[in-house]
Design a protein around this motif. Structure first.
Motif, PDB file in Angstrom:
ATOM      1  N   GLY A 100      20.865  50.089   9.925  1.00 21.15           N
ATOM      2  CA  GLY A 100      20.753  50.109  11.379  1.00 21.15           C
ATOM      3  C   GLY A 100      22.075  50.141  12.100  1.00 21.15           C
ATOM      4  N   LEU A 101      23.132  50.650  11.440  1.00 18.97           N
ATOM      5  CA  LEU A 101      24.454  50.705  12.066  1.00 18.97           C
ATOM      6  C   LEU A 101      25.159  51.997  11.679  1.00 18.97           C
ATOM      7  N   ASP A 102      26.003  52.497  12.549  1.00 20.80           N
ATOM      8  CA  ASP A 102      26.792  53.675  12.174  1.00 20.80           C
ATOM      9  C   ASP A 102      28.139  53.705  12.891  1.00 20.80           C
ATOM     10  N   SER A 103      28.524  52.574  13.469  1.00 28.61           N
ATOM     11  CA  SER A 103      29.815  52.521  14.169  1.00 28.61           C
ATOM     12  C   SER A 103      30.299  51.082  14.227  1.00 28.61           C
ATOM     13  N   VAL A 104      31.562  50.929  14.635  1.00 31.36           N
ATOM     14  CA  VAL A 104      32.136  49.602  14.834  1.00 31.36           C
ATOM     15  C   VAL A 104      32.736  49.537  16.230  1.00 31.36           C
ATOM     16  N   VAL A 105      32.833  48.334  16.759  1.00 31.60           N
ATOM     17  CA  VAL A 105      33.543  48.115  18.015  1.00 31.60           C
ATOM     18  C   VAL A 105      34.808  47.337  17.674  1.00 31.60           C
ATOM     19  N   VAL A 106      35.932  47.769  18.247  1.00 30.47           N
ATOM     20  CA  VAL A 106      37.214  47.106  18.041  1.00 30.47           C
ATOM     21  C   VAL A 106      37.673  46.561  19.381  1.00 30.47           C
ATOM     22  N   TYR A 107      37.910  45.245  19.431  1.00 31.34           N
ATOM     23  CA  TYR A 107      38.388  44.595  20.653  1.00 31.34           C
ATOM     24  C   TYR A 107      39.891  44.330  20.538  1.00 31.34           C
ATOM     25  N   LYS A 108      40.585  44.526  21.634  1.00 32.26           N
ATOM     26  CA  LYS A 108      42.003  44.183  21.695  1.00 32.26           C
ATOM     27  C   LYS A 108      42.114  42.776  22.253  1.00 32.26           C
ATOM     28  N   PRO A 168      37.682  56.249  10.567  1.00 30.11           N
ATOM     29  CA  PRO A 168      38.215  57.350  11.390  1.00 30.11           C
ATOM     30  C   PRO A 168      38.433  56.947  12.850  1.00 30.11           C
ATOM     31  N   ILE A 169      39.539  57.411  13.415  1.00 31.53           N
ATOM     32  CA  ILE A 169      39.805  57.261  14.849  1.00 31.53           C
ATOM     33  C   ILE A 169      39.831  58.661  15.450  1.00 31.53           C
ATOM     34  N   PRO A 170      38.806  59.082  16.156  1.00 30.96           N
ATOM     35  CA  PRO A 170      38.782  60.425  16.742  1.00 30.96           C
ATOM     36  C   PRO A 170      39.977  60.642  17.674  1.00 30.96           C
ATOM     37  N   ALA A 171      40.493  61.852  17.686  1.00 29.72           N
ATOM     38  CA  ALA A 171      41.697  62.165  18.463  1.00 29.72           C
ATOM     39  C   ALA A 171      41.512  61.888  19.949  1.00 29.72           C
ATOM     40  N   TRP A 172      40.294  62.086  20.473  1.00 29.59           N
ATOM     41  CA  TRP A 172      40.073  61.902  21.910  1.00 29.59           C
ATOM     42  C   TRP A 172      40.268  60.451  22.343  1.00 29.59           C
ATOM     43  N   ILE A 173      40.078  59.527  21.423  1.00 32.08           N
ATOM     44  CA  ILE A 173      40.253  58.110  21.766  1.00 32.08           C
ATOM     45  C   ILE A 173      41.719  57.822  22.078  1.00 32.08           C
ATOM     46  N   HIS A 174      42.642  58.425  21.329  1.00 28.15           N
ATOM     47  CA  HIS A 174      44.072  58.244  21.615  1.00 28.15           C
ATOM     48  C   HIS A 174      44.434  58.860  22.970  1.00 28.15           C
ATOM     49  N   LYS A 175      43.755  59.951  23.342  1.00 24.27           N
ATOM     50  CA  LYS A 175      44.033  60.592  24.633  1.00 24.27           C
ATOM     51  C   LYS A 175      43.512  59.736  25.787  1.00 24.27           C
ATOM     52  N   LYS A 176      42.304  59.226  25.639  1.00 24.07           N
ATOM     53  CA  LYS A 176      41.671  58.445  26.687  1.00 24.07           C
ATOM     54  C   LYS A 176      42.273  57.047  26.801  1.00 24.07           C
ATOM     55  N   PHE A 177      42.609  56.457  25.655  1.00 26.00           N
ATOM     56  CA  PHE A 177      43.129  55.089  25.620  1.00 26.00           C
ATOM     57  C   PHE A 177      44.458  55.060  24.866  1.00 26.00           C
ATOM     58  N   PRO A 178      45.496  55.680  25.432  1.00 28.27           N
ATOM     59  CA  PRO A 178      46.760  55.858  24.697  1.00 28.27           C
ATOM     60  C   PRO A 178      47.467  54.557  24.334  1.00 28.27           C
ATOM     61  N   ASN A 179      47.202  53.492  25.040  1.00 30.07           N
ATOM     62  CA  ASN A 179      47.893  52.224  24.782  1.00 30.07           C
ATOM     63  C   ASN A 179      46.997  51.180  24.132  1.00 30.07           C
ATOM     64  N   PHE A 180      45.815  51.599  23.665  1.00 27.74           N
ATOM     65  CA  PHE A 180      44.911  50.616  23.065  1.00 27.74           C
ATOM     66  C   PHE A 180      45.445  50.135  21.716  1.00 27.74           C
ATOM     67  N   PHE A 181      45.666  51.077  20.798  1.00 24.03           N
ATOM     68  CA  PHE A 181      46.196  50.717  19.482  1.00 24.03           C
ATOM     69  C   PHE A 181      47.724  50.678  19.503  1.00 24.03           C
ATOM     70  N   GLU A 239      33.933  43.006  29.453  1.00 26.52           N
ATOM     71  CA  GLU A 239      35.158  42.634  30.154  1.00 26.52           C
ATOM     72  C   GLU A 239      36.391  42.725  29.270  1.00 26.52           C
ATOM     73  N   LYS A 240      36.187  42.771  27.955  1.00 27.64           N
ATOM     74  CA  LYS A 240      37.312  42.785  27.022  1.00 27.64           C
ATOM     75  C   LYS A 240      37.619  44.235  26.625  1.00 27.64           C
ATOM     76  N   GLU A 241      38.888  44.587  26.589  1.00 27.23           N
ATOM     77  CA  GLU A 241      39.303  45.950  26.258  1.00 27.23           C
ATOM     78  C   GLU A 241      38.795  46.306  24.855  1.00 27.23           C
ATOM     79  N   HIS A 242      38.119  47.458  24.723  1.00 28.44           N
ATOM     80  CA  HIS A 242      37.517  47.795  23.426  1.00 28.44           C
ATOM     81  C   HIS A 242      37.293  49.304  23.306  1.00 28.44           C
ATOM     82  N   VAL A 243      37.133  49.749  22.067  1.00 29.10           N
ATOM     83  CA  VAL A 243      36.730  51.121  21.760  1.00 29.10           C
ATOM     84  C   VAL A 243      35.696  51.070  20.629  1.00 29.10           C
ATOM     85  N   PHE A 244      34.895  52.121  20.541  1.00 32.48           N
ATOM     86  CA  PHE A 244      33.954  52.277  19.441  1.00 32.48           C
ATOM     87  C   PHE A 244      34.497  53.333  18.480  1.00 32.48           C
TER      88      PHE A 244
END
Length: 380
Positions: A345-353, A269-282, A228-233
């Motif tokens: 056992g990890l290779d990514s992070v989740v960032v919540y706004k 790293p922040i992949p470029a597609w994340i800025h396209k899909k979620f332009p107002n997240f960061f 339910e909380k706005e987030h990206v991986f």
């Protein structure tokens, strides 16, 4: 009421957690009726539905969400018409002294109503309800009913059957006041059941727990994703030339050629597609914000580099000290490799706004970013 307004996945989580605790009843009870402590139920409710826990405050609600106050009751179902405690008036006991049963009922009713009104005012609530978790042999049932004010004008059938017990009703509910305990009870009628959970009580929960911790020893456990909380991986790796952690960028930026660098200098790293899909997240590039780490520490952070491809802290070495030294347990000058991520056992992070100026970060298990990528592959 409340439960019917909640998302199906939250209700399923709630059902599963009630079942799990009920199945472990043999930890403290030999009964065939599932055992649930009231504190456990309050915590499960707030966790499953993202509600604010008010149980430690002196008010008529144990939790709140979306301007609804919830009084959480946990009791044996019995005949489905049991009297349960709803309020204590120990500090007001002097008000009852020497009064007739009718006068006592009037005083108690006014005190009760004012507590309900004060709870609404203090916590900004529009309504109050009871959320009842009742237990019977092999089952847990959940129903809800209004937390009504006592209708003062409608009070009738006042019955002081014994020296200390005064029963009465108001046309909507039946009540009983115990004068010696200064305690008000309400009759709860089990009807309109919203959840009906069959519970198989585990005979030896101690062995189950022992095996569980033995199996999970040395493995990282990740908190569930709050959908339910706005987030990206964000990935901690690169797939260019095969999956790996680049030797001179990203989490190994400290090893880049050119100017001398601090051994803790990194970026995520922040992949470029994340800025396209979620332009107002960061926030916009170079605009600082607070980043909450899992250990409670708050760093100053910002999006940097061309195309906003990097999440960095300020100072830059703060993020590296936490990630490379504390989490990855690497020595200064030791490269982070993908095999090391696999070991953990990890290779990514989740960032919540959390809000416009506060973000939080946590680790997620291997495959989390891949799943996120696939769900958004139209932008990837």
């Amino acid at each position: 009421m409340f439960l019917e307004l909640q998302k199906s996945e939250n209700k399923q989580l709630y059902r599963e957690m009630l079942y799990a605790v009920g199945a472990m009843s043999r930890l403290s009870s030999e009964s065939s009726i599932p055992y649930l402590g009231y504190r456990e139920v309050e915590n499960i409710f707030c966790l499953a539905f993202g509600a604010e826990n008010l149980s430690r405050s002196d008010c008529s609600a144990d939790a709140s969400k979306d301007r609804i106050g919830i009084g959480i009751k946990t009791f044996l179902n019995g005949n489905g018409r049991t009297l349960q405690k709803i309020a204590e008036f120990n500090r007001d006991s002097s008000l009852f002294r020497g009064k007739t049963p009718k006068e006592i009922v009037q005083i108690v009713s006014n005190l009760r109503n004012e507590r309900i009104r004060a709870t609404k005012r203090i916590h900004g609530l529009d309504e109050l309800i009871y959320h009842c978790v009742v237990r019977e042999e092999g089952k847990i049932k959940v129903f809800e009913c209004p937390m009504d004010e006592i209708d003062i004008k409608g009070i009738k059938n006042i019955n002081a059957g014994t020296k200390n017990i005064i029963a009465f009703e108001d046309g909507k509910n039946e009540y009983s006041f115990n004068l010696s305990k200064s305690t008000l009870y309400k009759r709860f009628i089990t009807e309109n059941v919203l959840l009906d959970i069959d519970v198989n009580i585990i005979e030896n929960p101690f062995e189950v727990l022992r095996n569980l911790f033995k199996e999970s020893a040395g493995k990282l456990r990740f908190a569930p994703i709050i959908k339910e909380k706005e987030h990206v991986f964000l990935p901690l790796f690169s797939d260019r030339g095969g999956r790996h952690v680049p030797e001179r960028s990203g989490l190994n930026q400290w090893n880049a050629k050119g100017r001398p660098r601090d051994p803790n200098e990194i970026y995520i790293p922040i992949p470029a597609w994340i800025h396209k899909k979620f332009p107002n997240f960061f926030p916009p590039r170079e605009q600082p914000f607070n980043l909450l780490l899992p250990n409670g520490e708050v760093l100053s952070a910002k999006v940097c580099q061309d195309g906003g491809k990097a999440l960095m802290s300020n100072p830059n070495l703060a993020l590296g000290k936490w990630l490379l030294r504390t989490v990855m347990n690497l020595r200064e000058g030791e490269l982070l490799t993908y095999s090391r991520l696999e070991e953990l056992g990890l290779d990514s992070v989740v960032v919540y706004k959390e809000n416009e100026n506060l973000y939080s970060i946590n680790f997620t298990e291997i495959g989390s970013y891949d799943n996120f990528y696939e769900e958004n592959e139209d932008f990837a």
